[in-house]
Design a protein around this motif. Sequence first.
Motif, PDB file in Angstrom:
ATOM      1  N   SER A   8       1.221  -5.121   3.601  1.00  0.00           N
ATOM      2  CA  SER A   8       0.046  -4.348   3.191  1.00  0.00           C
ATOM      3  C   SER A   8       0.240  -3.738   1.808  1.00  0.00           C
ATOM      4  O   SER A   8       1.325  -3.279   1.459  1.00  0.00           O
ATOM      5  N   ALA A   9      -0.849  -3.701   1.054  1.00  0.00           N
ATOM      6  CA  ALA A   9      -0.808  -3.118  -0.293  1.00  0.00           C
ATOM      7  C   ALA A   9      -0.808  -1.602  -0.260  1.00  0.00           C
ATOM      8  O   ALA A   9      -0.560  -0.958  -1.270  1.00  0.00           O
ATOM      9  N   GLY A  10      -1.084  -1.016   0.875  1.00  0.00           N
ATOM     10  CA  GLY A  10      -1.036   0.425   1.013  1.00  0.00           C
ATOM     11  C   GLY A  10      -2.157   0.955   1.898  1.00  0.00           C
ATOM     12  O   GLY A  10      -3.289   0.511   1.731  1.00  0.00           O
ATOM     13  N   PRO A  11      -1.787   1.852   2.838  1.00  0.00           N
ATOM     14  CA  PRO A  11      -0.432   2.303   3.115  1.00  0.00           C
ATOM     15  C   PRO A  11       0.487   1.135   3.467  1.00  0.00           C
ATOM     16  O   PRO A  11       0.080   0.201   4.134  1.00  0.00           O
ATOM     17  N   ALA A 193       0.649   8.914  -9.652  1.00  0.00           N
ATOM     18  CA  ALA A 193       0.794   7.849  -8.660  1.00  0.00           C
ATOM     19  C   ALA A 193       0.445   8.340  -7.272  1.00  0.00           C
ATOM     20  O   ALA A 193       0.901   9.419  -6.863  1.00  0.00           O
ATOM     21  N   GLY A 194      -0.345   7.556  -6.559  1.00  0.00           N
ATOM     22  CA  GLY A 194      -0.499   7.773  -5.132  1.00  0.00           C
ATOM     23  C   GLY A 194       0.787   7.357  -4.451  1.00  0.00           C
ATOM     24  O   GLY A 194       1.434   6.388  -4.849  1.00  0.00           O
ATOM     25  N   ALA A 195       1.174   8.066  -3.395  1.00  0.00           N
ATOM     26  CA  ALA A 195       2.493   7.854  -2.782  1.00  0.00           C
ATOM     27  C   ALA A 195       2.525   6.728  -1.764  1.00  0.00           C
ATOM     28  O   ALA A 195       3.602   6.259  -1.405  1.00  0.00           O
ATOM     29  N   ALA A 202       0.390   8.024   3.149  1.00  0.00           N
ATOM     30  CA  ALA A 202      -0.772   8.469   2.385  1.00  0.00           C
ATOM     31  C   ALA A 202      -0.934   9.985   2.492  1.00  0.00           C
ATOM     32  O   ALA A 202      -0.589  10.595   3.501  1.00  0.00           O
ATOM     33  N   GLY A 203      -1.436  10.588   1.428  1.00  0.00           N
ATOM     34  CA  GLY A 203      -1.705  12.017   1.439  1.00  0.00           C
ATOM     35  C   GLY A 203      -1.072  12.779   0.304  1.00  0.00           C
ATOM     36  O   GLY A 203      -1.425  13.926   0.038  1.00  0.00           O
ATOM     37  N   LYS A 322       2.231  -9.575   8.601  1.00  0.00           N
ATOM     38  CA  LYS A 322       0.955  -8.871   8.659  1.00  0.00           C
ATOM     39  C   LYS A 322       0.394  -8.522   7.275  1.00  0.00           C
ATOM     40  O   LYS A 322       1.120  -8.321   6.315  1.00  0.00           O
ATOM     41  N   ASN A 323      -0.947  -8.449   7.241  1.00  0.00           N
ATOM     42  CA  ASN A 323      -1.694  -7.919   6.086  1.00  0.00           C
ATOM     43  C   ASN A 323      -1.497  -8.735   4.814  1.00  0.00           C
ATOM     44  O   ASN A 323      -1.298  -8.192   3.718  1.00  0.00           O
TER      45      ASN A 323
END
Length: 363
Positions: A8-11, A193-195, A202-203, A322-323
């Motif tokens: 997954s690219a995020g989270p 940057a988002g974490a 996330a958050g 996955k993802n």
Amino acid sequence: MNRVYNFSAGPSMLPLPVLEKAAAEMVCYGESGMSVMEMSHRSPDYEAIIQDAEAMLRRLMNIPENYKVLFLQGGASTQFAAVPLNLIKRTGKADYVVSGQFSGKAFKEAQKLGYDVKCIATTKDDNFSHVPVVTRDMIRPDAAYLHICFNNTIYGTKYSYIPDTGDIPLVADLSSCIISEPIDVSRFGVIYAGAQKNMAPAGLTLVIVREDLLDYAEEKMPTMLEWKTMAENGSMYNTPPCYTIYMAKLVYEWILNLGGLTVMQEMNLKKAALLYDYLDSQDYYIAPVAKESRSIMNVTFVTGDADLDKKFASEAGKAGLKNLKGHRSVGGMRASIYNAMPYEGVEALVAFMKEFAANNPKA
């Protein structure tokens, strides 16, 4: 335990040792008698956590003393507005490079606020398949800053260089490549940057800002977006994202124990080389990104057949990969191989790609 390989690219996936340590400390952190989730952010126990997190990050990234480290909320997208609100007052205008979706959104947000902002370079006409070449003479000499997105998560591109901006502060969104390799922080005025891609759940949003840039905030700007206020209050003007900062601290500690960002970069380059070398060795899958702009965090590829792409993502998921479905605006596949993705995960992906190509010949 049935752990999958999560591309997954995020989270995104987190390091297993970090998750295990967090699990062990979930109910009771140290001798506190409570979970970090329950702590007052004003308590000595939590103050030690956030101070340790900053100290570890400073050591990890070799952040100069004249830079402030802020642990904030709102995601990197909130910084699309915070950047001009905090900086554009220096000269009244700013320049942007649009190399993908998020840099485009940052540019539009500054336009929406009514500022004199200019897109000085874009690769939109090439479907963002490479990063623009930016030279100092392209930047307006009276620009308050130049904004770039250093790694483009959706398109799988990354700057292979740091643009030379002279005395004009360089502002960079590093959301999808933060702490994946050494970087000279002193070349930037602001890094944010988002974490949730490489650092923590996330958050949490990280902002690293040079101290001399803290005095240009708009007078009527929202207090929660003002970097100076957050810096003066040690990121605790209000309740910060306490547990996510704690998780980031565990990630910083994990990387430091591995040997730091030089070792992390070596691991990431090895993973990316395995996947790109396979892509370059065959003609079933197409890698659309120019080689000089390839990201080592987000690898995009397609079969050239939308139905095959859909089948690939579905069957890969069933195989524990996955993802892998590409972003809805691009299609195809995207393998996000952030710090926490082990080499064995990329090996499993390449093996699946070979098997899928053999079992699904193109018409």
